[in-house]
Design a protein around this motif. Sequence first.
Motif, PDB file in Angstrom:
ATOM      1  N   LYS A 191       1.125  -1.198   0.024  1.00 12.38           N
ATOM      2  CA  LYS A 191       0.030   0.322   0.250  1.00 12.38           C
ATOM      3  C   LYS A 191       1.177   1.462  -0.037  1.00 12.38           C
ATOM      4  CE  LYS A 191      -3.475  -2.599   3.098  1.00 12.38           C
ATOM      5  NZ  LYS A 191      -4.508  -2.307   4.026  1.00 12.38           N
ATOM      6  N   TRP A 192       2.347   0.610   0.392  1.00 12.95           N
ATOM      7  CA  TRP A 192       3.013   2.006  -0.629  1.00 12.95           C
ATOM      8  C   TRP A 192       2.651   3.273  -0.941  1.00 12.95           C
ATOM      9  CZ3 TRP A 192       8.330   2.470  -2.470  1.00 12.95           C
ATOM     10  CH2 TRP A 192       9.021   3.473  -2.114  1.00 12.95           C
ATOM     11  N   SER A 193       2.292   2.922  -2.356  1.00  9.48           N
ATOM     12  CA  SER A 193       2.230   3.743  -3.364  1.00  9.48           C
ATOM     13  C   SER A 193       1.089   4.714  -3.241  1.00  9.48           C
ATOM     14  CB  SER A 193       1.568   3.183  -4.781  1.00  9.48           C
ATOM     15  OG  SER A 193       0.621   2.821  -4.425  1.00  9.48           O
ATOM     16  N   LEU A 194       0.351   4.670  -2.203  1.00  8.59           N
ATOM     17  CA  LEU A 194      -0.887   5.560  -1.504  1.00  8.59           C
ATOM     18  C   LEU A 194      -0.501   6.484  -0.888  1.00  8.59           C
ATOM     19  CD1 LEU A 194      -3.503   2.612  -0.555  1.00  8.59           C
ATOM     20  CD2 LEU A 194      -3.435   3.910  -2.475  1.00  8.59           C
ATOM     21  N   ALA A 195       0.781   6.580   0.037  1.00 10.09           N
ATOM     22  CA  ALA A 195       0.944   7.633   0.159  1.00 10.09           C
ATOM     23  C   ALA A 195       1.511   8.802  -0.312  1.00 10.09           C
ATOM     24  CB  ALA A 195       2.052   7.035   1.548  1.00 10.09           C
ATOM     25  N   TYR A 196       3.090   7.998  -1.733  1.00 13.07           N
ATOM     26  CA  TYR A 196       3.608   9.248  -2.308  1.00 13.07           C
ATOM     27  C   TYR A 196       2.828   9.580  -3.142  1.00 13.07           C
ATOM     28  CZ  TYR A 196       4.548   4.657  -5.176  1.00 13.07           C
ATOM     29  OH  TYR A 196       4.823   4.002  -6.191  1.00 13.07           O
ATOM     30  N   GLU A 197       1.958   9.004  -3.282  1.00 16.96           N
ATOM     31  CA  GLU A 197       0.946   9.729  -4.539  1.00 16.96           C
ATOM     32  C   GLU A 197      -0.339  10.582  -3.807  1.00 16.96           C
ATOM     33  OE1 GLU A 197      -1.098   6.388  -5.979  1.00 16.96           O
ATOM     34  OE2 GLU A 197       0.050   5.087  -7.411  1.00 16.96           O
ATOM     35  N   CYS A 198      -0.349   9.999  -2.824  1.00 14.57           N
ATOM     36  CA  CYS A 198      -0.695  11.153  -2.024  1.00 14.57           C
ATOM     37  C   CYS A 198      -0.040  12.901  -1.477  1.00 14.57           C
ATOM     38  CB  CYS A 198      -1.224  10.980  -0.613  1.00 14.57           C
ATOM     39  SG  CYS A 198      -2.295  11.859   1.027  1.00 14.57           S
ATOM     40  N   LEU A 199       1.207  12.331  -1.962  1.00 15.17           N
ATOM     41  CA  LEU A 199       1.948  13.825  -1.510  1.00 15.17           C
ATOM     42  C   LEU A 199       2.325  14.402  -2.906  1.00 15.17           C
ATOM     43  CD1 LEU A 199       3.530  15.438   0.286  1.00 15.17           C
ATOM     44  CD2 LEU A 199       5.369  13.380  -0.290  1.00 15.17           C
ATOM     45  N   ASP A 200       2.186  13.627  -3.994  1.00 14.81           N
ATOM     46  CA  ASP A 200       2.641  14.089  -5.096  1.00 14.81           C
ATOM     47  C   ASP A 200       0.893  14.673  -5.480  1.00 14.81           C
ATOM     48  OD1 ASP A 200       4.222  14.324  -7.550  1.00 14.81           O
ATOM     49  OD2 ASP A 200       2.193  13.186  -8.854  1.00 14.81           O
ATOM     50  N   SER A 201      -0.010  14.184  -4.745  1.00 16.16           N
ATOM     51  CA  SER A 201      -1.545  15.085  -5.599  1.00 16.16           C
ATOM     52  C   SER A 201      -1.296  16.558  -4.312  1.00 16.16           C
ATOM     53  CB  SER A 201      -2.901  14.258  -5.041  1.00 16.16           C
ATOM     54  OG  SER A 201      -3.642  14.915  -5.279  1.00 16.16           O
ATOM     55  N   LEU A 202      -1.216  16.375  -3.528  1.00 12.78           N
ATOM     56  CA  LEU A 202      -1.201  17.497  -2.093  1.00 12.78           C
ATOM     57  C   LEU A 202      -0.687  18.901  -3.382  1.00 12.78           C
ATOM     58  CD1 LEU A 202      -0.966  15.531   1.202  1.00 12.78           C
ATOM     59  CD2 LEU A 202      -3.122  16.500  -0.037  1.00 12.78           C
ATOM     60  N   ARG A 203       0.812  17.758  -3.490  1.00 12.16           N
ATOM     61  CA  ARG A 203       1.603  19.199  -4.508  1.00 12.16           C
ATOM     62  C   ARG A 203       1.234  19.586  -5.793  1.00 12.16           C
ATOM     63  NH1 ARG A 203       4.963  18.802  -7.957  1.00 12.16           N
ATOM     64  NH2 ARG A 203       4.313  17.054  -8.891  1.00 12.16           N
ATOM     65  N   ARG A 204       0.294  19.114  -6.369  1.00 13.18           N
ATOM     66  CA  ARG A 204       0.390  19.706  -7.599  1.00 13.18           C
ATOM     67  C   ARG A 204      -1.008  20.455  -7.378  1.00 13.18           C
ATOM     68  NH1 ARG A 204      -1.940  15.844 -10.091  1.00 13.18           N
ATOM     69  NH2 ARG A 204      -1.519  13.114  -9.082  1.00 13.18           N
ATOM     70  N   ASN A 205      -1.906  20.197  -6.110  1.00 17.70           N
ATOM     71  CA  ASN A 205      -2.761  20.826  -6.406  1.00 17.70           C
ATOM     72  C   ASN A 205      -2.824  21.622  -4.906  1.00 17.70           C
ATOM     73  OD1 ASN A 205      -5.240  18.776  -7.980  1.00 17.70           O
ATOM     74  ND2 ASN A 205      -3.921  17.702  -6.767  1.00 17.70           N
ATOM     75  N   LYS A 206      -0.860  22.242  -4.685  1.00 18.89           N
ATOM     76  CA  LYS A 206      -1.111  23.423  -3.875  1.00 18.89           C
ATOM     77  C   LYS A 206      -2.106  24.614  -4.148  1.00 18.89           C
ATOM     78  CE  LYS A 206       2.612  25.716  -1.743  1.00 18.89           C
ATOM     79  NZ  LYS A 206       3.834  26.185  -1.531  1.00 18.89           N
ATOM     80  N   THR A 207      -3.052  25.226  -3.105  1.00 20.41           N
ATOM     81  CA  THR A 207      -3.287  26.893  -3.510  1.00 20.41           C
ATOM     82  C   THR A 207      -3.359  27.366  -2.113  1.00 20.41           C
ATOM     83  OG1 THR A 207      -5.551  25.218  -2.687  1.00 20.41           O
ATOM     84  CG2 THR A 207      -5.133  25.777  -5.411  1.00 20.41           C
ATOM     85  N   PRO A 208      -3.591  28.258  -1.372  1.00 17.17           N
ATOM     86  CA  PRO A 208      -3.558  29.370  -0.504  1.00 17.17           C
ATOM     87  C   PRO A 208      -3.901  28.644   0.762  1.00 17.17           C
ATOM     88  CG  PRO A 208      -3.216  30.727  -2.761  1.00 17.17           C
ATOM     89  CD  PRO A 208      -4.120  29.638  -3.554  1.00 17.17           C
ATOM     90  N   GLY A 209      -3.766  27.954   1.593  1.00 17.82           N
ATOM     91  CA  GLY A 209      -4.487  27.462   3.141  1.00 17.82           C
ATOM     92  C   GLY A 209      -4.313  26.433   2.347  1.00 17.82           C
ATOM     93  N   SER A 210      -3.949  25.389   1.837  1.00 18.71           N
ATOM     94  CA  SER A 210      -4.156  23.825   1.238  1.00 18.71           C
ATOM     95  C   SER A 210      -3.152  23.234   2.259  1.00 18.71           C
ATOM     96  CB  SER A 210      -3.814  23.715  -0.453  1.00 18.71           C
ATOM     97  OG  SER A 210      -2.657  23.622  -0.538  1.00 18.71           O
ATOM     98  N   ILE A 211      -3.555  21.944   2.268  1.00 19.15           N
ATOM     99  CA  ILE A 211      -3.262  20.954   2.908  1.00 19.15           C
ATOM    100  C   ILE A 211      -1.017  21.265   2.758  1.00 19.15           C
ATOM    101  CG2 ILE A 211      -2.320  18.584   3.188  1.00 19.15           C
ATOM    102  CD1 ILE A 211      -5.555  18.107   3.050  1.00 19.15           C
ATOM    103  N   PHE A 212      -1.313  21.287   1.908  1.00 16.69           N
ATOM    104  CA  PHE A 212       0.592  21.013   1.008  1.00 16.69           C
ATOM    105  C   PHE A 212       1.418  22.689   1.286  1.00 16.69           C
ATOM    106  CE2 PHE A 212       4.347  21.115  -1.054  1.00 16.69           C
ATOM    107  CZ  PHE A 212       4.742  20.156  -1.111  1.00 16.69           C
ATOM    108  N   ASP A 213       0.029  24.025   1.084  1.00 15.06           N
ATOM    109  CA  ASP A 213       0.946  24.933   2.100  1.00 15.06           C
ATOM    110  C   ASP A 213       1.083  25.214   2.944  1.00 15.06           C
ATOM    111  OD1 ASP A 213       1.089  27.834   0.409  1.00 15.06           O
ATOM    112  OD2 ASP A 213      -1.293  28.076   1.642  1.00 15.06           O
ATOM    113  N   VAL A 214       0.011  24.488   3.662  1.00 11.75           N
ATOM    114  CA  VAL A 214       0.316  24.542   5.156  1.00 11.75           C
ATOM    115  C   VAL A 214       1.301  23.703   5.719  1.00 11.75           C
ATOM    116  CG1 VAL A 214      -1.099  24.236   7.306  1.00 11.75           C
ATOM    117  CG2 VAL A 214      -2.278  25.560   5.496  1.00 11.75           C
ATOM    118  N   LEU A 215       1.653  22.659   5.173  1.00 10.29           N
ATOM    119  CA  LEU A 215       2.775  21.709   6.225  1.00 10.29           C
ATOM    120  C   LEU A 215       3.871  21.757   5.583  1.00 10.29           C
ATOM    121  CD1 LEU A 215      -0.200  19.142   6.834  1.00 10.29           C
ATOM    122  CD2 LEU A 215       0.512  20.591   8.033  1.00 10.29           C
ATOM    123  N   VAL A 216       4.155  22.200   4.420  1.00 10.22           N
ATOM    124  CA  VAL A 216       5.602  22.088   3.694  1.00 10.22           C
ATOM    125  C   VAL A 216       5.624  23.564   3.178  1.00 10.22           C
ATOM    126  CG1 VAL A 216       6.915  21.194   1.822  1.00 10.22           C
ATOM    127  CG2 VAL A 216       4.577  20.171   2.835  1.00 10.22           C
TER     128      VAL A 216
END
Length: 547
Positions: free
Chosen positions: A311-336
Motif C-alpha cells: 500500500k506504499w504507493s498510496l502514501a507517495y501518490e497522496c503526497l504528489d497529489s497534495l503538491r500538484r493541487n497546492k493553493t493558498p491554505g491547502s494542506i500542502f501549503d500549510v504543512l510544506v
Amino acid sequence: MLKRKSEALGDSPDISPPPGRVKMSAPPATIDIELTPQETRLKNLLVDTARRIDESGQLDEPVVLRWAGGWVRDKLLGIESHDIDTAINAMTGEAFALKIAEICQEPGTIEKHGIEDHDVGSLHKIERNPEKSKHLETTTVKLFGYDVDFVNLRKETYTKDSRNPQMEFGTAEEDALRRDATINALFYNLNTGHVEDFTTGLADMKLKLIRTPLDPLQTFTDDPLRVLRLIRFATRLEFAIDPAAEVVMSDSRVLDALRLKISRERIGVEMEKMLKGKHPRESLEYISNLGLYHAIYTDPSKTMSTPDISKWSLAYECLDSLRRNKTPGSIFDVLVRSDEAAYYAWTLASVCPWDNAGAPPHSGRRKPPPPFVTSVLAEGIRGTAKMCDLATASYNNRAEIMSLKTAVCQNAPEINERDRFGMAIRRWNDRAGHWRLQVLYALLVEAMGRLAPGSENPTSNDEFLRQWQLFLDHLQEIDVVEAPSLKRLVGGTQLFEALGVTPGKWMNPTLDFCLAWQFRHPEATDPSELIEEVKGNRAALGIPEKE
C-alpha cells in the motif's frame, strides 16, 4: 592560483599507460556543438597545457583531451552545467592537473589566457575506494568558474574471484563502454571540436531512452549503484529506461549486490538527489515497481522482517497529489513551507511502510532503541541526525496527532481549548522541529490504511482529504499554528524571584502551566496577572513555600 606546484613532468611514476592498450575498434559517430565564450576559454587553456606536454617529448603519443559524460549530455539538452569531467588518453589526471598548476604560474600563460587570481583554484585529489565501488581516482581543480575533474581514460577488468575491477589505461571506446548509460558515455574531443559517440548515446538522446552501453547484467553487477543512477537520470531528464535494463534491475543478483556491495552513504546520496529533484514521486514509483525497496530501505546492522509495501504507493501518490493541487491554505501549503521541508516530506513518505513495524523490543533501564522507521533512515540511507530526530518524533507523536484530528472531525467539546492544541504542537516541535511535517507523516500513514480498497475503515480520497483540511483549518481558526513561537510572558527567573524559592523540579510543569494559561488568555499582556494565577495554584504545581 593553484597552491600545489608541479613536479617535473617525468617524475610522476604513473604518467604513461602500460603497453598493450586496446585500440579503438571503429570510428565514433560525431556531431558538432557550439561552446560559450567561457567554455572556449577553458578549452583553450587545457589544449595549451596538452600542447606543452607534447612539446616536452615525455610521452609516446600526443595528449588528447575529452570532456566526458554529464557535461556533454547536458550541453546537448541545453542544460547549463558547471561540473566538467576531463578524460585524458595518455597520462593520469593528477599529472595533467599538476602541469596546469605549473604553467598557470607563468606570466606568459597568465597574459595569454587573461588569468586572474580568482580564475584558478586549489587542486584536490579524491582517492579511489574499490571496496565501496569507488573505482576512479580523480583530481579536481576550479578553473574559470567550473569544477573540472581530471582522470585518465580507463578500462575495467573483472575477475571471478573479485568484485573490484583492475583499472588500466584504456581507449575512449573502452572508457565509454564501462559507463552507466549511453547518454553518459559521450565525449567532446577538445582537439577536434567534435562530440564523439562510441555507443548509441546520440540515438538514445533522440529517443529519450536510458540504455546501458554493455549487457545490463554486467553493467549493474560491476557497480550496482548504477541501478539508482539510471532511475535518477530517467526521472530528472524525463527519459524512459530501456525495458531490457528494467528486467535486470529487479534481478536478485543485482539486488543482493546493491544491498551488500555499495556503501549506505552512496545509496543515501543517490536517494537525496532523487528526492530533492523535480520528480520525486516518479523516483519512488520506479523503486516500488522494480522491487528495489527492501534493498534500499533496510538496516543492514540488524536482522529484521521486511514491512508490507503493497500500500506504499498510496502514501507517495497522496503526497504528489497534495503538491500538484497546492493553493493558498491547502494542506500542502500549510504543512510544506520550504524546499528543505519538501525534501523531508518525501523522505518521510519513503519510509512510511516502516511505521507499522513499530519499535524493537526493549527491556531493562537503558534508553529504548529508536523505532524501525528511524533506524532505517539512520543505517539504511545514512540520514542526518536532524532527519532521524524528525522521523522519531513523527512516529512517537502520530497517535496524539490522530487523536486531535479525530476530535476536530467529530466536533468534540474540547476542540476549542486552545491550550490543548497549542501545547501539543509545542511538544511535537520541541525535539525535532517541523511539527507540520509530523502532521503530514500522520496523514500519509493513515492514507495507506484508509485509502486502500478493502481496508477496515475505508474512505474516499475526497472525504479523507476533507477531514485533514478541516483539522488544519481549525488550527488556523483557533490561532495555534504558530504555537512554537509564542513568547513567554513570564520566564524562569521571574518565577522563582516572585515566588521566593529556588529552582527545582517544580519549574518545568509550572512553566508549562504558564504557557497553557497564555493560550487560554491570548489577549493577556500583564505578567503580574499570570504570576498571581501561579501563586493560586502553588500546591497543585508542587511549588514549595517561601524559603
